[in-house]
Design an enzyme around this catalytic site. Structure first.
Site, PDB file in Angstrom:
ATOM      1  N   GLU A  47     -21.995  14.075  30.766  1.00  0.00           N
ATOM      2  CA  GLU A  47     -23.495  13.887  29.870  1.00  0.00           C
ATOM      3  C   GLU A  47     -24.629  13.997  31.153  1.00  0.00           C
ATOM      4  OE1 GLU A  47     -23.447  13.566  25.762  1.00  0.00           O
ATOM      5  OE2 GLU A  47     -21.917  11.935  26.156  1.00  0.00           O
ATOM      6  N   CYS A  56     -22.189   0.703  24.789  1.00  0.00           N
ATOM      7  CA  CYS A  56     -20.621   0.699  25.277  1.00  0.00           C
ATOM      8  C   CYS A  56     -20.333   0.190  26.701  1.00  0.00           C
ATOM      9  CB  CYS A  56     -20.200   2.509  25.547  1.00  0.00           C
ATOM     10  SG  CYS A  56     -21.753   3.239  25.618  1.00  0.00           S
ATOM     11  N   ASN A  64     -26.487   3.057  18.021  1.00  0.00           N
ATOM     12  CA  ASN A  64     -26.690   1.731  19.231  1.00  0.00           C
ATOM     13  C   ASN A  64     -28.013   2.188  20.609  1.00  0.00           C
ATOM     14  OD1 ASN A  64     -24.521   3.079  20.418  1.00  0.00           O
ATOM     15  ND2 ASN A  64     -24.433   1.868  21.864  1.00  0.00           N
ATOM     16  N   GLU A 117     -17.698  10.352  24.157  1.00  0.00           N
ATOM     17  CA  GLU A 117     -18.100   9.155  24.982  1.00  0.00           C
ATOM     18  C   GLU A 117     -17.660   8.153  24.414  1.00  0.00           C
ATOM     19  OE1 GLU A 117     -18.903   8.481  27.789  1.00  0.00           O
ATOM     20  OE2 GLU A 117     -19.683  10.458  29.094  1.00  0.00           O
TER      21      GLU A 117
END
Ligand code: ADP
Length: 492
Positions: A462, A284, A150, A250
């Site tokens: 991150e 997400c 994505n 993640e």
């Protein structure tokens, strides 16, 4: 591209025995190219090469690494339109979104070029006489990277850039649906003059390349972005291997956007439309639960419906398209399945939710808005990952906050309000890694930490300087030196 693309292993472009077509989701007659499906043996070779390159690469100067990262950033930014086009063509987000994501990737490499020069340590006085303590950071070694489709360039960028900046070697396995962007990024990295073995691109199946990375005792750490079930496999493999691997996961989200009675309606609608439907809802951080209090509820629903009716769903590369296609047939089937589930559960489909036909054959879907949703329904609990949003009615702020937190996920959480009191309370009490006030739940800066809580994330954050927690390991060094020895007596 006429001939099949190759993988980049041990400093060479290597052809794979098997290839697969990369199909444009806006037009399934358009094949972007043929891309490799590596074997486990190809993957092992990449891991070996990364291991062999590590001792030298980990001792390069910050200046050497800075120059490589800066070059990568410069080329990405200089070619943003071309790269953004490749990205949109294979992933299906609109061209402005594709170019925007490419710019983001360039900015991330520039940020981490700077980070090469900023990494320092600490000198701490010991509790013992004559002893000094130094706390420094060292690279972790060979990092396996498994990425989703994505964000085909931004997610690889925010894993590759810090890994290189802090002196690690890389085996990069992108998602199979977006190989062209991964390949273009790899070409740029190779052109930066990076030494052989430091960066390896291994395109192929998760069950082959991904599993080989997870099982290899020569991989020190794995950074993964993708689904919860695969994330769990990464974690299981990491603890079963010897030595155990450091991991960063993640995964999903079911992000709430709370809209209070006192919200600016225009702001709320823009946040909801952007958060829920832009990038076809395939983020997400997408807002899939719109939790709206009593007095603004009907006005919000009307304004939202009107705004949605004005959105153009079409070919990602066409000017004027607001929402591109869903990424592939499988994802579209999943989205449609959830629309059916929502109806069966008794939610009211206000608009959208049907497959659309456009000039070219593609995976088009009208953005779906459900009202009268209860937070216990499957459409409010499970990640759909498509252009489907639910509206949940709440009596007031307290109930809205409770609903927002009633989820197994905790990535991003938003509120639209003009009240400082509620905004402050929400920032403190939202159980999420990221909180947005009068902003969409999706759309983040690149120089600050990114990540979630609960079922959304596992391991260190991150992005930004916080990325060093994952990509380095801490060393505490003690040294004794008798700098102040007792003096000999004068008579001797
Ligand atoms: P998505 O639903 O976003 O495709 P996945 O978790 O299936 O999420 O995929 C994310 C990444 O994980 C992809 O690069 C995929 O190839 C990889 N992957 C899938 N299955 C495995 C596996 N068993 N082991 C390692 N990687 C995998």
């Amino acid at each position: 591209m006429t001939e099949a693309a190759r993988n980049f292993i041990a400093g060479e472009w290597i052809a794979a025995a098997e290839v697969h077509p990369d199909v444009n989701p806006s037009n399934t007659n358009d094949v972007v190219g043929q891309f490799p499906r590596a074997t486990a043996a190809d993957t092992e070779r990449a891991i070996e090469a990364a291991r062999a390159a590590f001792p030298k690469w980990s001792r390069t100067t910050p200046q050497e690494r800075y120059e490589i990262l800066k070059k990568i950033s410069d080329e990405i930014l200089a070619r943003k339109d071309e790269l953004g086009r490749i990205l949109s063509r294979e992933e299906g987000k609109t061209l402005p979104e594709g170019v925007g994501e490419t710019v983001r990737a360039g900015q991330i490499f520039a940020f981490f070029a700077g980070e090469c020069l900023r990494l320092g340590g600490e000198a701490i006085p010991s509790v013992r006489p004559g002893v000094g303590v130094e706390v420094t950071r060292e690279p972790i070694g060979v990092v396996g990277m498994i990425t989703p489709w994505n964000f085909p360039i931004a997610i690889p960028a925010w894993k590759i850039a810090p890994a290189l900046a802090y002196g690690n070697c890389i085996v990069f396995k992108p998602a199979e649906l977006v190989p062209a962007t991964a390949h273009a990024l790899a070409e740029i990295i190779v052109r930066s003059g990076i030494p052989a073995g430091v960066f390896n691109l291994v395109q192929g199946r998760g069950s082959v390349v991904g599993e080989t990375i997870l099982r290899s005792p020569k991989i020190d750490a794995v950074t993964f972005t993708g689904s919860v079930p695969t994330g769990r496999k990464v974690a299981q493999a990491a603890i079963e291997s010897t030595p155990m691997k450091k991991i960063q996961l993640e995964m999903g989200g079911k992000n709430p956007l709370v809209i209070l009675d006192d919200a600016d309606l225009k702001v709320a609608v823009e946040c909801a439309v952007n958060g829920a439907f832009f990038s076809t809802g395939q983020r997400c951080t997408a807002s899939s639960r719109l939790i709206v209090t009593e007095r603004i509820h009907d006005r919000f629903l009307d304004a939202m419906s009107e705004r949605l009716r004005g959105l153009v769903v079409d070919d990602a590369l066409k000017a004027g398209t607001h929402i591109g296609p869903v990424v592939d047939e499988g994802q579209l089937e999943q989205d449609m399945k959830y629309v059916a589930i929502g109806k069966d559960e008794g939610a009211r489909l206000v608009l959208g939710g049907e497959r659309l036909n456009r000039e070219s054959p593609g995976f088009y879907m009208a953005p779906a808005l459900f009202a009268d949703v209860d937070n216990s329904m499957r459409i409010a609990r499970e990640e759909i990952f498509g252009p489907v949003a639910t509206v949940i009615r709440a009596k007031g702020y307290d109930e809205a906050l409770a609903i927002a937190n009633d989820t197994e996920f905790g990535l991003s959480s938003g509120i639209c309000t003009t009240s400082l009191k509620y905004a402050q309370h929400f920032k403190r009490n939202a159980e999420a890694g990221m909180v947005m006030v009068n902003l969409p739940t999706a759309g983040v800066d690149y120089h600050v930490p990114f990540g979630g809580r609960k079922g959304s994330s596992y391991g260190p954050r991150e992005q930004g300087a916080y990325a060093r927690e994952f990509y380095t390991t801490v060393k505490t060094a003690y040294s004794f030196s008798d700098v102040d020895p007792p003096r000999p007596a004068a008579s001797e």
